[in-house]
Design a protein around this motif. Structure first.
Motif, PDB file in Angstrom:
ATOM      1  N   PRO A   1       9.139  -0.861  -7.664  1.00 10.09           N
ATOM      2  CA  PRO A   1       9.078   0.148  -8.721  1.00 10.09           C
ATOM      3  C   PRO A   1       7.801   0.976  -8.719  1.00 10.09           C
ATOM      4  CG  PRO A   1       8.853  -2.071  -9.637  1.00 10.09           C
ATOM      5  CD  PRO A   1       9.274  -2.227  -8.210  1.00 10.09           C
ATOM      6  N   GLU A   2       6.737   0.469  -8.137  1.00  6.09           N
ATOM      7  CA  GLU A   2       5.480   1.232  -8.117  1.00  6.09           C
ATOM      8  C   GLU A   2       5.416   2.223  -6.948  1.00  6.09           C
ATOM      9  OE1 GLU A   2       4.726  -2.744  -6.051  1.00  6.09           O
ATOM     10  OE2 GLU A   2       5.797  -2.011  -7.825  1.00  6.09           O
ATOM     11  N   CYS A   3       6.430   2.246  -6.095  1.00  9.12           N
ATOM     12  CA  CYS A   3       6.491   3.160  -4.962  1.00  9.12           C
ATOM     13  C   CYS A   3       7.464   4.294  -5.292  1.00  9.12           C
ATOM     14  CB  CYS A   3       6.940   2.419  -3.706  1.00  9.12           C
ATOM     15  SG  CYS A   3       7.129   3.477  -2.249  1.00  9.12           S
ATOM     16  N   LEU A   4       7.013   5.536  -5.158  1.00  8.91           N
ATOM     17  CA  LEU A   4       7.828   6.699  -5.501  1.00  8.91           C
ATOM     18  C   LEU A   4       8.624   7.154  -4.285  1.00  8.91           C
ATOM     19  CD1 LEU A   4       8.548   9.001  -7.537  1.00  8.91           C
ATOM     20  CD2 LEU A   4       6.610  10.270  -6.563  1.00  8.91           C
ATOM     21  N   VAL A   5       9.926   7.322  -4.467  1.00  5.34           N
ATOM     22  CA  VAL A   5      10.792   7.876  -3.428  1.00  5.34           C
ATOM     23  C   VAL A   5      11.115   9.320  -3.792  1.00  5.34           C
ATOM     24  CG1 VAL A   5      12.981   7.710  -2.199  1.00  5.34           C
ATOM     25  CG2 VAL A   5      11.793   5.623  -2.920  1.00  5.34           C
ATOM     26  N   VAL A   6      10.791  10.225  -2.893  1.00  5.42           N
ATOM     27  CA  VAL A   6      11.023  11.649  -3.116  1.00  5.42           C
ATOM     28  C   VAL A   6      12.205  12.084  -2.261  1.00  5.42           C
ATOM     29  CG1 VAL A   6      10.044  13.962  -3.002  1.00  5.42           C
ATOM     30  CG2 VAL A   6       8.583  12.005  -3.567  1.00  5.42           C
ATOM     31  N   LEU A   7      13.280  12.496  -2.919  1.00  8.10           N
ATOM     32  CA  LEU A   7      14.463  13.002  -2.237  1.00  8.10           C
ATOM     33  C   LEU A   7      14.290  14.508  -2.065  1.00  8.10           C
ATOM     34  CD1 LEU A   7      17.151  11.016  -4.274  1.00  8.10           C
ATOM     35  CD2 LEU A   7      16.018  10.344  -2.135  1.00  8.10           C
ATOM     36  N   ASP A   8      13.998  14.911  -0.848  1.00  5.65           N
ATOM     37  CA  ASP A   8      13.751  16.317  -0.546  1.00  5.65           C
ATOM     38  C   ASP A   8      15.092  16.974  -0.261  1.00  5.65           C
ATOM     39  OD1 ASP A   8      12.971  18.789   0.386  1.00  5.65           O
ATOM     40  OD2 ASP A   8      11.371  18.022   1.662  1.00  5.65           O
ATOM     41  N   GLU A   9      15.576  17.753  -1.228  1.00  6.33           N
ATOM     42  CA  GLU A   9      16.915  18.330  -1.144  1.00  6.33           C
ATOM     43  C   GLU A   9      16.853  19.863  -1.091  1.00  6.33           C
ATOM     44  OE1 GLU A   9      19.491  14.794  -3.309  1.00  6.33           O
ATOM     45  OE2 GLU A   9      19.127  16.634  -4.437  1.00  6.33           O
TER      46      GLU A   9
ATOM     47  N   ARG B   1       0.812  -1.224   0.000  1.00  2.00           N
ATOM     48  CA  ARG B   1       0.000   0.000   0.000  1.00  2.00           C
ATOM     49  C   ARG B   1       0.845   1.273   0.000  1.00  2.00           C
ATOM     50  NH1 ARG B   1      -3.667   1.490   3.877  1.00  2.00           N
ATOM     51  NH2 ARG B   1      -2.581   0.480   5.602  1.00  2.00           N
ATOM     52  N   THR B   2       2.154   1.140   0.172  1.00  4.24           N
ATOM     53  CA  THR B   2       3.028   2.318   0.250  1.00  4.24           C
ATOM     54  C   THR B   2       3.200   2.931  -1.135  1.00  4.24           C
ATOM     55  OG1 THR B   2       4.244   1.228   2.041  1.00  4.24           O
ATOM     56  CG2 THR B   2       5.210   3.222   1.100  1.00  4.24           C
ATOM     57  N   ARG B   3       2.784   4.174  -1.274  1.00  6.12           N
ATOM     58  CA  ARG B   3       2.821   4.819  -2.583  1.00  6.12           C
ATOM     59  C   ARG B   3       3.915   5.872  -2.689  1.00  6.12           C
ATOM     60  NH1 ARG B   3      -2.848   6.124  -5.410  1.00  6.12           N
ATOM     61  NH2 ARG B   3      -2.933   3.839  -5.213  1.00  6.12           N
ATOM     62  N   VAL B   4       4.229   6.580  -1.582  1.00 10.03           N
ATOM     63  CA  VAL B   4       5.246   7.632  -1.590  1.00 10.03           C
ATOM     64  C   VAL B   4       6.083   7.523  -0.323  1.00 10.03           C
ATOM     65  CG1 VAL B   4       5.699  10.119  -1.664  1.00 10.03           C
ATOM     66  CG2 VAL B   4       3.718   9.189  -2.880  1.00 10.03           C
ATOM     67  N   VAL B   5       7.393   7.690  -0.486  1.00  9.31           N
ATOM     68  CA  VAL B   5       8.315   7.739   0.648  1.00  9.31           C
ATOM     69  C   VAL B   5       9.137   9.021   0.523  1.00  9.31           C
ATOM     70  CG1 VAL B   5      10.248   6.646   1.839  1.00  9.31           C
ATOM     71  CG2 VAL B   5       8.479   5.219   0.765  1.00  9.31           C
ATOM     72  N   PHE B   6       9.184   9.806   1.589  1.00  5.75           N
ATOM     73  CA  PHE B   6      10.002  11.018   1.602  1.00  5.75           C
ATOM     74  C   PHE B   6      11.313  10.750   2.325  1.00  5.75           C
ATOM     75  CE2 PHE B   6       5.765  12.861   1.060  1.00  5.75           C
ATOM     76  CZ  PHE B   6       6.006  13.786   0.044  1.00  5.75           C
ATOM     77  N   VAL B   7      12.414  11.171   1.715  1.00 11.03           N
ATOM     78  CA  VAL B   7      13.728  11.131   2.353  1.00 11.03           C
ATOM     79  C   VAL B   7      14.281  12.549   2.304  1.00 11.03           C
ATOM     80  CG1 VAL B   7      16.065  10.193   2.312  1.00 11.03           C
ATOM     81  CG2 VAL B   7      14.131   8.735   1.678  1.00 11.03           C
TER      82      VAL B   7
END
Length: 358
Positions: free
Chosen positions: A182-190, A151-157
Motif C-alpha cells: 500500500p505504500e507503493c504508488l502505481v501510476v497507470l499511464d493511459e 524501497r520501491t516508491r513508484v511503479v509506472f504501467v
C-alpha cells in the motif's frame, strides 16, 4: 582567465535530452510526420474559436489552480475535484509526481522499452531506476511484482504501452495492483486510452477508486488534438493529487491550454468521432502490414510497432527518402503513428517496396 566552468549535476553526463519526433521532406518537398503520435486533425471549429478568444488575454497570468478545467475533468469522469492535478502535458505531471515522490535512496520502476521520458525523469529525480524488460512486446507484470522491494516508491504501467501499442488486461492488472504494498504508488499511464477498443482492457479510473495507491495519467495531446498546447492531468486519491499539485511549476498550464481543454471536453462526442477514424485507419494499416508478412503486435494506441532489429535505421531512411518521418529506435524497431488516409497510404507504399531481410 580561469579555465574552470560552472558546475552542474553529474547525472547530466549520463544521457541525452529527450529527442522529439523529427520532420523530413521528400525530393518533391512533401512531408508526412508520423513520428510523434499526434492527431492528424486540427482543432474543431468550436475549440479554435475558444483558442482565439483566450489569446486576447495572454497579458494576464492563467488560473494557477485551473479551477474551470479541474471542474470539467471532475464532471466528465465522475471524480471529486480534489482527486485531480493538472500539469504541462502528462509528461509534465509525471515530472511533478516524481518531484513529490522520488529522491535518493528510493526506487522507481518501469518496463522497457516503454515511454522514452521515464528514464530521463527518473534519473533527474535522483531515485534509483528499476527496469523490467517487456515480454512479448508488453509489460511482464509478474516480473515487476517480484522486483518490488521496500524501497520501491513508484511503479509506472504504460497501458497501452508506448511504443509497442500493446496492453495488459483487467485480470492481470488487478492481480498486480492487489499485490503491490500500500505504500507503493502505481501510476497507470493511459495517454492513449481513447483509442482502446479491446473490451478486456480496463479503464484505470475504475481501478483507482478503491485503491488509494493507484493513480491514472491522461492527456489532451493525443485524442483531443492539443499537443501544441501541453495540458495533461492525474487522477488519484486526495493525498496523491495534493502532493502532485504542490510541485506544479507556477502558471505552467497556460490560459489558452486550459480554455481549449475545457472546450474540447464540451465537444467530446465530435472529437471522439475523429478518434474512430484513426482507429479504422489503424486497423487498415496493421491488416495490410500483416498480410504482407510484417510482424506487427496488436495495438490499442494510435500507432503501430515494427520490430526491425538491425534494419531499423535503414527502414527509417527509406521512409525519410519518401518524405515520411517515423520514430526509429536503433537496433530494436520503429513506431509509426497513424495519420490521415493519404499519410498512411504513403507509408504503406514504402513498406510494400522495402526489401526485407528478415
Amino acid at each position: 582567465m580561469s579555465a574552470r566552468s560552472p558546475r552542474f549535476r553529474s547525472v547530466l553526463d549520463q544521457f541525452a535530452p529527450y529527442k522529439p519526433g523529427a520532420r523530413v521532406a521528400g525530393p518533391d518537398g512533401r512531408s508526412f510526420k508520423l513520428s510523434s503520435n499526434e492527431s492528424p486533425f486540427g482543432p474543431l471549429p468550436s475549440v479554435a474559436e475558444v483558442i482565439a478568444r483566450a489569446s486576447a488575454d495572454v497579458n494576464r497570468y492563467p488560473d494557477n489552480g485551473a479551477a474551470s478545467l479541474t471542474g470539467a475533468i471532475a464532471q466528465r469522469h465522475g471524480v471529486p475535484p480534489e482527486h485531480i492535478a493538472v500539469g504541462c502535458g502528462s509528461v509534465g505531471v509525471t515530472q511533478q509526481l516524481l518531484a513529490a515522490a522520488a529522491e535518493p535512496g528510493v526506487e522507481v520502476m518501469y518496463a522497457w522499452r516503454s515511454f522514452e521520458a521515464y528514464p530521463l525523469l527518473v534519473r533527474l529525480s535522483g531515485a534509483d531506476e528499476v527496469i523490467v524488460p517487456i515480454q512479448h512486446e508488453t509489460h511482464d507484470l509478474a516480473a515487476m511484482a517480484a522486483a518490488i522491494t521496500p524501497r520501491t516508491r513508484v511503479v509506472f504501467v504504460c497501458n497501452p504501452n508506448n511504443p509497442t501499442g500493446t496492453v495488459v488486461r483487467r485480470a492481470e492488472l488487478e492481480d498486480f495492483l492487489d499485490s503491490v504494498p500500500p505504500e507503493c504508488l502505481v501510476v497507470l499511464d493511459e495517454a492513449y486510452a481513447e483509442y482502446v477498443r479491446d473490451p478486456g482492457v480496463p479503464n484505470g479510473l475504475d481501478l483507482y477508486r478503491d485503491r488509494p495507491n493507484a493513480a491514472v495519467l491522461r492527456t489532451f495531446s493525443k485524442a483531443y488534438g492539443l499537443a501544441g498546447l501541453r495540458v495533461g492531468y492525474l487522477i488519484g486519491h486526495e493525498p496523491v493529487a495534493e502532493a502532485v499539485r504542490k510541485t506544479l511549476v507556477p502558471f505552467s498550464v497556460n490560459a489558452i491550454a486550459q480554455a481549449a481543454a475545457v472546450a474540447s471536453l464540451a465537444a467530446e462526442a465530435e472529437l471522439l468521432a475523429r478518434v474512430e477514424q484513426v482507429v479504422k485507419e489503424r486497423t487498415r494499416v496493421r491488416d495490410e502490414l500483416c498480410s504482407r508478412g510484417w510482424t506487427v503486435p496488436p495495438t490499442e494506441a494510435n500507432f503501430v510497432w515494427l520490430r526491425l532489429g538491425a534494419d531499423t535505421e535503414d527502414f527509417a531512411a527509406a521512409c525519410a527518402r519518401a518524405g515520411i518521418s517515423i520514430r526509429p529506435f536503433a537496433g530494436e524497431g520503429a513506431r509509426i503513428s497513424i495519420g490521415d488516409e493519404q499519410e498512411n497510404e504513403e507509408f504503406l507504399a514504402v513498406a510494400r517496396a522495402y526489401p526485407r531481410r528478415h
